[in-house]
Design a protein around this motif. Structure first.
Motif, PDB file in Angstrom:
ATOM      1  N   ALA A  25       0.850  -1.200   0.000  1.00 44.46           N
ATOM      2  CA  ALA A  25       0.000   0.000   0.000  1.00 44.46           C
ATOM      3  C   ALA A  25       0.882   1.245   0.000  1.00 44.46           C
ATOM      4  O   ALA A  25       1.887   1.321   0.724  1.00 44.46           O
ATOM      5  CB  ALA A  25      -0.909   0.001   1.228  1.00 44.46           C
ATOM      6  N   PHE A  26       0.501   2.224  -0.815  1.00 42.73           N
ATOM      7  CA  PHE A  26       1.261   3.474  -0.938  1.00 42.73           C
ATOM      8  C   PHE A  26       0.307   4.585  -1.355  1.00 42.73           C
ATOM      9  O   PHE A  26      -0.790   4.321  -1.878  1.00 42.73           O
ATOM     10  CB  PHE A  26       2.400   3.320  -1.975  1.00 42.73           C
ATOM     11  N   LEU A  27       0.731   5.826  -1.138  1.00 48.16           N
ATOM     12  CA  LEU A  27      -0.141   6.956  -1.470  1.00 48.16           C
ATOM     13  C   LEU A  27      -0.268   7.124  -2.982  1.00 48.16           C
ATOM     14  O   LEU A  27       0.717   6.985  -3.717  1.00 48.16           O
ATOM     15  CB  LEU A  27       0.404   8.258  -0.881  1.00 48.16           C
ATOM     16  N   ASP A  28      -1.481   7.439  -3.419  1.00 47.70           N
ATOM     17  CA  ASP A  28      -1.692   7.826  -4.814  1.00 47.70           C
ATOM     18  C   ASP A  28      -0.984   9.163  -5.045  1.00 47.70           C
ATOM     19  O   ASP A  28      -1.103  10.090  -4.238  1.00 47.70           O
ATOM     20  CB  ASP A  28      -3.196   7.958  -5.118  1.00 47.70           C
ATOM     21  N   ILE A  29      -0.239   9.255  -6.125  1.00 46.04           N
ATOM     22  CA  ILE A  29       0.594  10.434  -6.380  1.00 46.04           C
ATOM     23  C   ILE A  29      -0.245  11.670  -6.741  1.00 46.04           C
ATOM     24  O   ILE A  29       0.230  12.798  -6.606  1.00 46.04           O
ATOM     25  CB  ILE A  29       1.657  10.116  -7.467  1.00 46.04           C
ATOM     26  N   ASN A  30      -1.470  11.465  -7.191  1.00 45.98           N
ATOM     27  CA  ASN A  30      -2.400  12.578  -7.440  1.00 45.98           C
ATOM     28  C   ASN A  30      -3.670  12.328  -6.636  1.00 45.98           C
ATOM     29  O   ASN A  30      -4.704  11.907  -7.189  1.00 45.98           O
ATOM     30  CB  ASN A  30      -2.729  12.712  -8.940  1.00 45.98           C
ATOM     31  N   PRO A  31      -3.581  12.562  -5.341  1.00 42.31           N
ATOM     32  CA  PRO A  31      -4.684  12.151  -4.450  1.00 42.31           C
ATOM     33  C   PRO A  31      -5.971  12.947  -4.663  1.00 42.31           C
ATOM     34  O   PRO A  31      -5.932  14.132  -4.998  1.00 42.31           O
ATOM     35  CB  PRO A  31      -4.109  12.403  -3.051  1.00 42.31           C
ATOM     36  N   THR A  37      -4.940   6.352  -0.695  1.00 44.89           N
ATOM     37  CA  THR A  37      -3.968   5.247  -0.727  1.00 44.89           C
ATOM     38  C   THR A  37      -4.375   4.198  -1.753  1.00 44.89           C
ATOM     39  O   THR A  37      -5.562   3.962  -1.971  1.00 44.89           O
ATOM     40  CB  THR A  37      -3.902   4.610   0.694  1.00 44.89           C
ATOM     41  N   LEU A  38      -3.389   3.566  -2.364  1.00 50.99           N
ATOM     42  CA  LEU A  38      -3.633   2.457  -3.288  1.00 50.99           C
ATOM     43  C   LEU A  38      -3.146   1.162  -2.643  1.00 50.99           C
ATOM     44  O   LEU A  38      -2.051   1.127  -2.064  1.00 50.99           O
ATOM     45  CB  LEU A  38      -2.877   2.677  -4.600  1.00 50.99           C
ATOM     46  N   VAL A  39      -3.956   0.126  -2.744  1.00 48.88           N
ATOM     47  CA  VAL A  39      -3.575  -1.200  -2.263  1.00 48.88           C
ATOM     48  C   VAL A  39      -3.434  -2.102  -3.487  1.00 48.88           C
ATOM     49  O   VAL A  39      -4.361  -2.185  -4.305  1.00 48.88           O
ATOM     50  CB  VAL A  39      -4.647  -1.758  -1.300  1.00 48.88           C
ATOM     51  N   LEU A  86      -8.368   1.958 -15.037  1.00 52.24           N
ATOM     52  CA  LEU A  86      -8.334   2.357 -16.449  1.00 52.24           C
ATOM     53  C   LEU A  86      -6.952   2.847 -16.873  1.00 52.24           C
ATOM     54  O   LEU A  86      -6.609   2.835 -18.042  1.00 52.24           O
ATOM     55  CB  LEU A  86      -9.372   3.460 -16.700  1.00 52.24           C
ATOM     56  N   GLU A  87      -6.161   3.278 -15.894  1.00 49.84           N
ATOM     57  CA  GLU A  87      -4.880   3.925 -16.203  1.00 49.84           C
ATOM     58  C   GLU A  87      -3.695   2.972 -16.061  1.00 49.84           C
ATOM     59  O   GLU A  87      -2.837   2.916 -16.934  1.00 49.84           O
ATOM     60  CB  GLU A  87      -4.722   5.116 -15.246  1.00 49.84           C
ATOM     61  N   VAL A  88      -3.651   2.251 -14.950  1.00 53.55           N
ATOM     62  CA  VAL A  88      -2.516   1.365 -14.670  1.00 53.55           C
ATOM     63  C   VAL A  88      -2.997  -0.090 -14.691  1.00 53.55           C
ATOM     64  O   VAL A  88      -3.881  -0.459 -13.908  1.00 53.55           O
ATOM     65  CB  VAL A  88      -1.881   1.709 -13.297  1.00 53.55           C
ATOM     66  N   PRO A  89      -2.424  -0.930 -15.566  1.00 51.34           N
ATOM     67  CA  PRO A  89      -2.897  -2.318 -15.702  1.00 51.34           C
ATOM     68  C   PRO A  89      -2.342  -3.244 -14.624  1.00 51.34           C
ATOM     69  O   PRO A  89      -1.709  -4.266 -14.913  1.00 51.34           O
ATOM     70  CB  PRO A  89      -2.405  -2.708 -17.098  1.00 51.34           C
ATOM     71  N   ARG A 108     -11.238  15.344 -10.089  1.00 51.39           N
ATOM     72  CA  ARG A 108     -10.652  16.481  -9.352  1.00 51.39           C
ATOM     73  C   ARG A 108      -9.569  15.985  -8.399  1.00 51.39           C
ATOM     74  O   ARG A 108      -9.807  15.730  -7.231  1.00 51.39           O
ATOM     75  CB  ARG A 108     -11.759  17.200  -8.579  1.00 51.39           C
ATOM     76  N   LYS A 109      -8.348  15.833  -8.948  1.00 47.82           N
ATOM     77  CA  LYS A 109      -7.238  15.328  -8.151  1.00 47.82           C
ATOM     78  C   LYS A 109      -6.355  16.481  -7.693  1.00 47.82           C
ATOM     79  O   LYS A 109      -6.310  17.521  -8.342  1.00 47.82           O
ATOM     80  CB  LYS A 109      -6.406  14.349  -8.983  1.00 47.82           C
ATOM     81  N   ILE A 110      -5.642  16.272  -6.592  1.00 48.08           N
ATOM     82  CA  ILE A 110      -4.670  17.276  -6.142  1.00 48.08           C
ATOM     83  C   ILE A 110      -3.421  17.099  -7.005  1.00 48.08           C
ATOM     84  O   ILE A 110      -2.797  16.034  -6.994  1.00 48.08           O
ATOM     85  CB  ILE A 110      -4.332  17.092  -4.643  1.00 48.08           C
TER      86      ILE A 110
END
Ligand code: AMP
Length: 130
Positions: A25-31, A37-39, A86-89, A108-110
């Motif tokens: 698990a790590f933070l989404d780079i465009n939260p 977080t992404l798992v 849809l973005e990362v396979p 609407r991402k940061i």
């Protein structure tokens, strides 16, 4: 090799939140919100519903633990869960701390989030894991 496999392998930096032998698990780079977080499973699979039952269940249980840490660390009302892919396979669950419905808006991402704040939040979530 997907960008997420390269993150897991340590080839690309990330704001790491948690890891066990099967999931990461790590933070989404465009939260969407601070603490998003992404798992992901370490075993590379594109479509989440192609995971076998055991792996799918294990990933969900791992996400549950991470969500508890996000909730404690951020004080949000709830942690929302979504799967797009849809973005990362490389199968991944989005865990997003929300206080209102509008916080769960993928349009609407940061952009360019402050690295110091990202590192702080990742550490706070990590410190609040059971
Ligand atoms: P989706 O595949 O549609 O669920 O979206 C992929 C998500 O991965 C997006 O929210 C991106 O911001 C995020 N993402 C892409 N590359 C990275 C990276 N290197 N580190 C962290 N998050 C990423």
């Amino acid at each position: 090799m997907t960008v997420f496999s390269r993150i897991i392998a340590g080839e690309i930096p990330c704001y790491k939140v948690a890891e066990d032998d099967r999931y990461f698990a790590f933070l989404d780079i465009n939260p969407l919100n601070w603490g998003h977080t992404l798992v992901v499973p370490k075993h590379e699979t594109d479509y989440i519903f192609d995971l076998d039952d055991e792996d799918f269940a294990g990933m969900t249980i791992f996400a549950k633990k991470v969500a508890a840490g996000i909730k404690k660390a951020t004080g949000c009302r709830k942690v929302a869960m979504a799967v797009l892919g849809l973005e990362v396979p490389h199968a991944h669950i989005h865990l997003v701390p929300i206080n209102q419905e509008g916080d769960m808006n993928f349009a609407r991402k940061i952009q360019n989030p402050d690295p110091g704040r990202m590192a702080e939040i990742a550490a706070a979530i990590s410190d609040n894991l059971e």
